[in-house]
Enzyme design. Structure first.
Site, PDB file in Angstrom:
ATOM      1  N   HIS A 153      -7.048  -0.889  -6.410  1.00 32.69           N
ATOM      2  CA  HIS A 153      -6.413   0.375  -5.973  1.00 32.69           C
ATOM      3  C   HIS A 153      -6.463   0.518  -4.440  1.00 32.69           C
ATOM      4  O   HIS A 153      -6.435   1.620  -3.926  1.00 32.69           O
ATOM      5  CB  HIS A 153      -7.080   1.602  -6.595  1.00 32.69           C
ATOM      6  CG  HIS A 153      -7.352   1.492  -8.059  1.00 32.69           C
ATOM      7  ND1 HIS A 153      -6.534   2.015  -9.021  1.00 32.69           N
ATOM      8  CD2 HIS A 153      -8.368   0.875  -8.742  1.00 32.69           C
ATOM      9  CE1 HIS A 153      -7.029   1.756 -10.229  1.00 32.69           C
ATOM     10  NE2 HIS A 153      -8.138   1.042 -10.082  1.00 32.69           N
ATOM     11  N   SER A 274       8.746  -4.944  19.662  1.00 37.33           N
ATOM     12  CA  SER A 274       9.544  -3.716  19.618  1.00 37.33           C
ATOM     13  C   SER A 274      10.398  -3.640  20.862  1.00 37.33           C
ATOM     14  O   SER A 274       9.946  -3.991  21.954  1.00 37.33           O
ATOM     15  CB  SER A 274       8.615  -2.507  19.541  1.00 37.33           C
ATOM     16  OG  SER A 274       9.308  -1.336  19.935  1.00 37.33           O
ATOM     17  N   LYS A 280       3.688  -3.248  20.770  1.00 39.15           N
ATOM     18  CA  LYS A 280       3.833  -3.619  19.361  1.00 39.15           C
ATOM     19  C   LYS A 280       3.850  -5.125  19.125  1.00 39.15           C
ATOM     20  O   LYS A 280       4.443  -5.874  19.890  1.00 39.15           O
ATOM     21  CB  LYS A 280       5.110  -3.019  18.774  1.00 39.15           C
ATOM     22  CG  LYS A 280       5.091  -1.526  18.567  1.00 39.15           C
ATOM     23  CD  LYS A 280       3.953  -1.034  17.664  1.00 39.15           C
ATOM     24  CE  LYS A 280       4.138  -1.454  16.222  1.00 39.15           C
ATOM     25  NZ  LYS A 280       5.276  -0.761  15.594  1.00 39.15           N
TER      26      LYS A 280
END
Ligand code: ARG
Length: 466
Positions: A153, A274, A280
């Site tokens: 999970h 980016s 980025k």
């Protein structure tokens, strides 16, 4: 083809709509191999002379080399790869070319070409899966003892070795190899000789054609042989699952490459930037692979839907099988190639993984099992440790720093030796049943896969520990 029955040429718009040569030209090596085998069978049956057979053979080989050298002119007005090659042959060798299509239809011809194509691609894709498994194995070997949290999970669950995670990926890709090999068994059936749907009054030796083309079986029902595309569906299903495996691997890597996790870092050579944000560095290859899984599923849905409710034998709808097939092959080939090149360059941040694996909550189950070993029923032990975890959370303490009297309060079975439970490596060492992540098991699995993937050859230098 239209000279006899038709009084008008096909409308230009209809011609453009129905032509498939813009994509099925890629089947040419298989189309030519099939025609050479067919000509041999025609000669054996006495339908053409040995001289005609040789002319056909040489003509087709010359056409193949023209195609390979970019000298062949594909003509849309000739519809498909089959008619283009046949027309070029007749132009090149004359009358003998007009005899090649005896006892053959494009319906069995296209089924043959596709089966040969799928068989060849299964071998190629299996080889690429093997390269990817080798890249995963090398990484596992280099980082064999790096501990990380295992998740369910996406919540911290129990400790594992990073190498155990990588070995799990190798297992999944092994199932893909097995599935593809199994699909190959049903693809490996010669359809040529089925004719349009009912064979021919001119009888050829199909067993010998099958031998020449490397098929181990011959189709037993002409109607089924021209209408069957199960092998293409199965193949697209196999490729969709390869995509699913790559997508799940991508998702793990993308998550672990975030600043929040910081477990891994993609190489600059496999990252995107980016246009706006200078800082980025994006996991584009993994994201694209996750995205491309959509088209692999789409191609499978497309062929299944095309075939649904088609009347038996050949229907022109079946021409729609090819773009799905070719696209999935291109997509999976490229994704496997990128992943095999990208994985060796991934940086593993051991410190971040091991810091996260130092969370004592990962050993809560071990604590319950400690009580079980002292005689507590598991359900009771589960509840006691649950209370301890809750107490630790309220007191804002790591589980292993909860005062010993709190342990004792909840169960008299806790002794001084409970401290040993909070040793991650000790925990891992005791997980030694088949398939569990003890370091002995992990090392044995690495040895096993090394043998499987490299025929037991010595390790390559890139696979040495660092
Ligand atoms: N281009 C066709 C296909 O891909 C070949 C078979 C055409 N057969 C026919 N009877 N029109 O399916």
């Amino acid at each position: 083809m239209r000279k006899g029955r038709f009084n008008k040429p096909m409308a230009e718009v209809a011609q453009h709509y129905s032509a498939s040569v813009s994509f099925d030209w890629r089947l040419y090596p298989h189309d030519i191999a099939g025609s050479i085998a067919h000509a041999t069978a025609l000669a054996t049956a006495g339908v053409i002379s040995a001289d005609e057979r040789n002319k056909i053979d040489n003509g087709l080989r010359a056409i193949q080399s023209d195609i390979e050298n970019g000298k062949f002119q594909w003509d849309e007005s000739l519809e498909d790869v089959h008619m283009n090659i046949e027309a070029a042959l007749t132009k090149r060798i004359g009358a003998a070319g007009g005899k090649l299509h005896t006892a053959r239809s494009r319906n069995d011809q296209v089924a043959l070409d596709l089966r040969l194509y799928v068989k060849a691609e299964i071998m190629e894709i299996c080889a690429r899966l093997r390269s990817l498994q080798t890249a995963l194995l090398n990484l596992a070997e280099q980082h064999v003892d790096v501990v990380m949290p295992g998740y369910t999970h996406l919540q911290r669950a129990q400790p594992i070795f990073f190498s155990h995670y990588l070995l799990a990926q190798i297992e999944a890709f092994e199932r893909d190899v097995e599935r593809l090999r199994d699909c190959r068994i049903r693809t490996d059936v010669l359809p040529l000789g089925a004719g349009a749907l009912a064979g021919s009054t001119i009888v050829l030796d199909r067993q010998s054609i099958a031998r020449q083309l490397g098929f181990s079986r011959v189709s037993q029902n002409s109607l089924d042989a021209v209408g069957d595309r199960d092998f293409a569906c199965e193949f697209l299903f196999c490729l969709a699952i390869v995509g699913m495996h790559l997508s799940r691997l991508s998702e793990d890597l993308i998550t672990w490459s975030t600043s929040e996790f910081g477990f891994i870092e993609f190489s600059d050579a496999f990252s995107g930037g980016s246009s706006l944000m200078p800082q980025k560095k994006n996991p584009d290859m993994a994201e694209l692979t996750r995205g491309k899984t959509g088209r692999l599923y789409g191609n499978l849905m497309s062929i299944l839907t095309t075939l649904k409710a088609l009347r038996s034998s050949y229907n022109r709808d079946m021409q729609e099988d090819k773009e799905a097939l070719l696209d999935s092959v291109d997509t999976v080939r490229a994704a496997l190639e990128v992943f095999s090149a990208m994985l060796p360059e991934i940086k593993i941040h051991r410190d971040r993984m091991e810091a996260a694996a130092g969370d004592p909550n990962l050993l809560a189950t071990d604590l319950a099992e400690y009580l079980v070993k002292k005689g507590a029923p598991f359900r009771e032990a589960h509840e006691i440790v649950g209370k301890l975890v809750s107490h630790a959370a309220e007191a804002n303490l790591p589980l292993n720093q909860v005062p010993r009297q709190e342990f004792k309060k909840l169960s008299p079975l806790f002794d001084a030796d409970v401290a040993n439970v909070f040793d991650v490596r000790r925990s891992l060492a005791s997980r030694c049943a088949i398939g569990a992540p003890s370091s002995e098991n992990v090392e044995a699995q690495i040895e096993h896969w090394r043998g499987q993937l490299m025929g037991g050859r010595p390790r390559s230098p890139s696979a040495s520990k660092n």
